[in-house]
Structure formats: structure tokens, C-alpha cells
Design a protein around this motif. Structure first.
Motif, PDB file in Angstrom:
ATOM      1  N   GLN A 142      52.045  46.235  64.246  1.00  0.00           N
ATOM      2  CA  GLN A 142      51.819  47.888  64.376  1.00  0.00           C
ATOM      3  C   GLN A 142      51.312  46.808  62.264  1.00  0.00           C
ATOM      4  OE1 GLN A 142      54.227  50.826  64.261  1.00  0.00           O
ATOM      5  NE2 GLN A 142      52.152  51.971  63.561  1.00  0.00           N
ATOM      6  N   VAL A 143      50.513  47.635  62.330  1.00  0.00           N
ATOM      7  CA  VAL A 143      49.402  47.314  60.942  1.00  0.00           C
ATOM      8  C   VAL A 143      49.579  48.513  60.366  1.00  0.00           C
ATOM      9  CG1 VAL A 143      47.529  46.839  59.276  1.00  0.00           C
ATOM     10  CG2 VAL A 143      47.856  45.751  61.892  1.00  0.00           C
ATOM     11  N   GLN A 144      50.151  48.139  58.840  1.00  0.00           N
ATOM     12  CA  GLN A 144      50.770  49.101  57.865  1.00  0.00           C
ATOM     13  C   GLN A 144      49.922  49.373  56.323  1.00  0.00           C
ATOM     14  OE1 GLN A 144      54.871  50.011  58.010  1.00  0.00           O
ATOM     15  NE2 GLN A 144      54.583  51.584  59.003  1.00  0.00           N
ATOM     16  N   LEU A 145      49.503  49.878  55.450  1.00  0.00           N
ATOM     17  CA  LEU A 145      48.612  49.911  54.317  1.00  0.00           C
ATOM     18  C   LEU A 145      49.773  51.317  53.717  1.00  0.00           C
ATOM     19  CD1 LEU A 145      46.359  49.526  56.840  1.00  0.00           C
ATOM     20  CD2 LEU A 145      45.965  48.271  54.596  1.00  0.00           C
ATOM     21  N   VAL A 146      50.048  50.968  52.646  1.00  0.00           N
ATOM     22  CA  VAL A 146      50.501  52.193  51.736  1.00  0.00           C
ATOM     23  C   VAL A 146      49.904  52.443  50.897  1.00  0.00           C
ATOM     24  CG1 VAL A 146      52.785  53.506  51.095  1.00  0.00           C
ATOM     25  CG2 VAL A 146      52.353  51.910  53.581  1.00  0.00           C
ATOM     26  N   GLU A 147      49.473  52.843  49.880  1.00  0.00           N
ATOM     27  CA  GLU A 147      48.920  53.329  48.796  1.00  0.00           C
ATOM     28  C   GLU A 147      49.451  54.025  47.293  1.00  0.00           C
ATOM     29  OE1 GLU A 147      45.384  54.206  51.580  1.00  0.00           O
ATOM     30  OE2 GLU A 147      47.276  54.482  51.394  1.00  0.00           O
ATOM     31  N   SER A 148      49.617  53.062  46.479  1.00  0.00           N
ATOM     32  CA  SER A 148      50.395  54.005  45.272  1.00  0.00           C
ATOM     33  C   SER A 148      49.498  54.345  43.476  1.00  0.00           C
ATOM     34  CB  SER A 148      51.903  52.864  45.447  1.00  0.00           C
ATOM     35  OG  SER A 148      51.613  52.232  44.269  1.00  0.00           O
ATOM     36  N   GLY A 149      49.632  55.111  43.003  1.00  0.00           N
ATOM     37  CA  GLY A 149      48.687  54.618  41.729  1.00  0.00           C
ATOM     38  C   GLY A 149      48.553  55.877  41.370  1.00  0.00           C
ATOM     39  N   GLY A 150      48.091  57.188  42.493  1.00  0.00           N
ATOM     40  CA  GLY A 150      46.879  57.698  41.588  1.00  0.00           C
ATOM     41  C   GLY A 150      47.375  58.747  41.047  1.00  0.00           C
ATOM     42  N   GLY A 151      46.231  59.202  40.531  1.00  0.00           N
ATOM     43  CA  GLY A 151      46.562  60.606  39.696  1.00  0.00           C
ATOM     44  C   GLY A 151      45.723  61.183  38.449  1.00  0.00           C
ATOM     45  N   SER A 152      46.522  61.981  38.017  1.00  0.00           N
ATOM     46  CA  SER A 152      44.933  62.415  36.881  1.00  0.00           C
ATOM     47  C   SER A 152      45.467  61.474  35.963  1.00  0.00           C
ATOM     48  CB  SER A 152      45.327  63.648  36.726  1.00  0.00           C
ATOM     49  OG  SER A 152      45.090  64.935  37.603  1.00  0.00           O
ATOM     50  N   ARG A 201      36.569  54.786  48.369  1.00  0.00           N
ATOM     51  CA  ARG A 201      36.538  56.516  48.224  1.00  0.00           C
ATOM     52  C   ARG A 201      35.990  56.970  49.002  1.00  0.00           C
ATOM     53  NH1 ARG A 201      34.340  55.245  41.678  1.00  0.00           N
ATOM     54  NH2 ARG A 201      32.346  55.488  42.564  1.00  0.00           N
ATOM     55  N   GLN A 202      36.107  58.663  48.466  1.00  0.00           N
ATOM     56  CA  GLN A 202      35.510  59.496  49.471  1.00  0.00           C
ATOM     57  C   GLN A 202      36.248  60.672  48.893  1.00  0.00           C
ATOM     58  OE1 GLN A 202      36.825  60.837  53.387  1.00  0.00           O
ATOM     59  NE2 GLN A 202      34.671  61.449  53.300  1.00  0.00           N
ATOM     60  N   ALA A 203      35.169  60.722  48.039  1.00  0.00           N
ATOM     61  CA  ALA A 203      34.758  62.316  47.217  1.00  0.00           C
ATOM     62  C   ALA A 203      34.546  63.651  47.955  1.00  0.00           C
ATOM     63  CB  ALA A 203      33.332  62.036  45.922  1.00  0.00           C
ATOM     64  N   PRO A 204      34.865  64.651  47.445  1.00  0.00           N
ATOM     65  CA  PRO A 204      35.004  65.798  47.825  1.00  0.00           C
ATOM     66  C   PRO A 204      33.198  66.368  48.230  1.00  0.00           C
ATOM     67  CG  PRO A 204      36.291  66.409  46.050  1.00  0.00           C
ATOM     68  CD  PRO A 204      35.220  64.525  46.379  1.00  0.00           C
ATOM     69  N   ASP A 236      34.101  59.810  39.182  1.00  0.00           N
ATOM     70  CA  ASP A 236      35.218  57.906  39.908  1.00  0.00           C
ATOM     71  C   ASP A 236      36.221  59.210  40.760  1.00  0.00           C
ATOM     72  OD1 ASP A 236      35.352  55.917  37.257  1.00  0.00           O
ATOM     73  OD2 ASP A 236      33.892  55.108  39.246  1.00  0.00           O
ATOM     74  N   THR A 237      36.155  60.353  41.037  1.00  0.00           N
ATOM     75  CA  THR A 237      37.863  61.292  40.698  1.00  0.00           C
ATOM     76  C   THR A 237      36.697  61.307  42.858  1.00  0.00           C
ATOM     77  OG1 THR A 237      38.039  63.257  39.448  1.00  0.00           O
ATOM     78  CG2 THR A 237      38.099  63.866  41.801  1.00  0.00           C
ATOM     79  N   ALA A 238      38.136  61.423  43.903  1.00  0.00           N
ATOM     80  CA  ALA A 238      38.324  60.573  44.143  1.00  0.00           C
ATOM     81  C   ALA A 238      39.314  59.919  45.497  1.00  0.00           C
ATOM     82  CB  ALA A 238      37.544  59.327  45.346  1.00  0.00           C
ATOM     83  N   VAL A 239      39.422  60.119  46.623  1.00  0.00           N
ATOM     84  CA  VAL A 239      40.496  59.885  47.533  1.00  0.00           C
ATOM     85  C   VAL A 239      39.971  58.212  47.824  1.00  0.00           C
ATOM     86  CG1 VAL A 239      42.146  59.648  49.389  1.00  0.00           C
ATOM     87  CG2 VAL A 239      41.583  62.032  48.700  1.00  0.00           C
ATOM     88  N   TYR A 240      41.300  57.706  47.339  1.00  0.00           N
ATOM     89  CA  TYR A 240      41.218  56.526  47.131  1.00  0.00           C
ATOM     90  C   TYR A 240      41.657  55.316  48.732  1.00  0.00           C
ATOM     91  CZ  TYR A 240      38.117  56.184  43.325  1.00  0.00           C
ATOM     92  OH  TYR A 240      37.870  56.118  42.350  1.00  0.00           O
ATOM     93  N   TYR A 241      41.817  54.637  49.092  1.00  0.00           N
ATOM     94  CA  TYR A 241      41.602  54.095  50.887  1.00  0.00           C
ATOM     95  C   TYR A 241      41.951  52.953  50.691  1.00  0.00           C
ATOM     96  CZ  TYR A 241      40.659  58.848  52.567  1.00  0.00           C
ATOM     97  OH  TYR A 241      40.648  59.932  52.963  1.00  0.00           O
ATOM     98  N   CYS A 242      42.825  51.552  50.736  1.00  0.00           N
ATOM     99  CA  CYS A 242      43.223  50.989  51.813  1.00  0.00           C
ATOM    100  C   CYS A 242      42.511  50.321  52.469  1.00  0.00           C
ATOM    101  CB  CYS A 242      44.378  50.468  50.853  1.00  0.00           C
ATOM    102  SG  CYS A 242      44.910  48.385  51.466  1.00  0.00           S
ATOM    103  N   GLY A 261      45.467  56.698  51.691  1.00  0.00           N
ATOM    104  CA  GLY A 261      44.638  57.906  50.665  1.00  0.00           C
ATOM    105  C   GLY A 261      45.834  57.676  49.805  1.00  0.00           C
ATOM    106  N   THR A 262      45.221  57.226  48.412  1.00  0.00           N
ATOM    107  CA  THR A 262      45.922  58.160  46.752  1.00  0.00           C
ATOM    108  C   THR A 262      44.432  59.034  46.618  1.00  0.00           C
ATOM    109  OG1 THR A 262      47.161  57.383  45.497  1.00  0.00           O
ATOM    110  CG2 THR A 262      45.708  55.899  45.796  1.00  0.00           C
ATOM    111  N   GLN A 263      44.703  59.953  45.553  1.00  0.00           N
ATOM    112  CA  GLN A 263      44.600  61.071  44.559  1.00  0.00           C
ATOM    113  C   GLN A 263      43.927  60.627  43.119  1.00  0.00           C
ATOM    114  OE1 GLN A 263      42.371  63.440  45.832  1.00  0.00           O
ATOM    115  NE2 GLN A 263      41.442  63.824  43.962  1.00  0.00           N
ATOM    116  N   VAL A 264      42.065  60.540  42.748  1.00  0.00           N
ATOM    117  CA  VAL A 264      42.332  59.772  41.399  1.00  0.00           C
ATOM    118  C   VAL A 264      41.750  60.621  41.597  1.00  0.00           C
ATOM    119  CG1 VAL A 264      41.455  58.468  40.504  1.00  0.00           C
ATOM    120  CG2 VAL A 264      42.527  56.929  41.848  1.00  0.00           C
ATOM    121  N   THR A 265      42.568  61.834  40.050  1.00  0.00           N
ATOM    122  CA  THR A 265      41.075  62.632  39.265  1.00  0.00           C
ATOM    123  C   THR A 265      40.832  62.083  37.722  1.00  0.00           C
ATOM    124  OG1 THR A 265      42.200  64.552  40.643  1.00  0.00           O
ATOM    125  CG2 THR A 265      41.414  64.959  38.969  1.00  0.00           C
ATOM    126  N   VAL A 266      39.625  62.550  37.849  1.00  0.00           N
ATOM    127  CA  VAL A 266      39.528  62.389  36.437  1.00  0.00           C
ATOM    128  C   VAL A 266      38.540  63.422  35.939  1.00  0.00           C
ATOM    129  CG1 VAL A 266      38.024  60.450  34.777  1.00  0.00           C
ATOM    130  CG2 VAL A 266      39.374  59.805  37.139  1.00  0.00           C
TER     131      VAL A 266
END
Length: 124
Positions: free
Chosen positions: A1-11, A38-41, A89-95, A117-122
Motif C-alpha cells: 500500500q502506497v502512503q504519502l504524508v506531507e508536513s510543513g505547511g502553515g501561514s 498545488r490547488q488554490a481555491p 502561492d496560497t494553496a493546498v500542496y500535495y505530494c 495535502g498541506t495548507q500553505v497560506t501567504v
């Protein structure tokens, strides 16, 4: 089973930096690389950067010179260093893990497995 876990997002304020990390596990047949998307709103998911199995790196024009992708195969990690961040650059970032996928007439290296996904807000 493939698993990918992102971290490090923030404001962060515009001009600042963030580093995203992805830890991945599992075997993927016909894997061809790893990448960040990435996917922005209100927008479609878009490529940010990819790194192929043989180390070829690709960046979206919007992030060239500001973002750096790196991979540690021994630790199964994929990082994205983001500098000089902009509001856009604000978006949800996906590995993503990429694999060769059959398309009519050819095989294409495409994202096949995704992290949560991890949220990045600038902000200004």
C-alpha cells in the motif's frame, strides 16, 4: 500500500519561506518519479515541481528560482523549499508519486498516488 504524508505547511507573510516535507512508503510498479502539486481555491490542481527517477527536475514557470525540490531516497522523503513566497502561492500542496501510465499510443509519467495535502497560506 502506497502512503504519502506531507508536513510543513502553515501561514507566512509574503517574502517569507516554508519547507514542505513528504514521507512516502510502499512499492509502486512502473514508478517514474515524485512531485509536488498545488490547488488554490476555485482552481484546478497544478504541477509545482517534479523529480524523475534519474534526477531530472522540472519546475512550473511560476515558481522557478524560488522553489527547490529535493529527494532523499535513503529516507524516502521528498522536500520542497519555498522562498520568496507570494500571495498567489496560497494553496493546498500535495505530494505525489508518479508512474508510467498508458495513454493512447504512448506511456506518460503522471501522478498516480497522492498525499492528503498541506495548507500553505501567504498573506500580505
Amino acid at each position: 500500500q502506497v502512503q504519502l504524508v506531507e508536513s510543513g505547511g502553515g501561514s507566512v507573510q509574503a517574502g517569507g519561506s516554508l519547507k514542505l516535507s513528504c514521507v512516502y512508503s510502499g512499492s509502486i510498479f512502473y514508478q517514474c518519479g515524485m512531485g509536488w502539486y498545488r490547488q488554490a481555491p476555485g482552481k484546478e490542481r497544478e504541477l509545482v515541481s517534479t523529480i524523475s527517477n534519474d534526477g531530472l527536475i522540472r519546475y512550473a514557470e511560476a515558481v522557478k528560482g524560488r522553489f527547490t525540490i529535493s529527494q532523499d531516497n535513503a529516507k524516502n522523503t521528498l522536500d520542497l523549499q519555498m522562498n520568496s513566497l507570494k500571495i498567489e502561492d496560497t494553496a493546498v500542496y500535495y505530494c505525489a508519486a508518479l508512474k508510467y501510465t498508458y495513454m493512447p499510443g504512448t506511456y506518460s509519467c503522471r501522478a498516480a498516488y497522492w498525499g492528503q495535502g498541506t495548507q500553505v497560506t501567504v498573506s500580505s
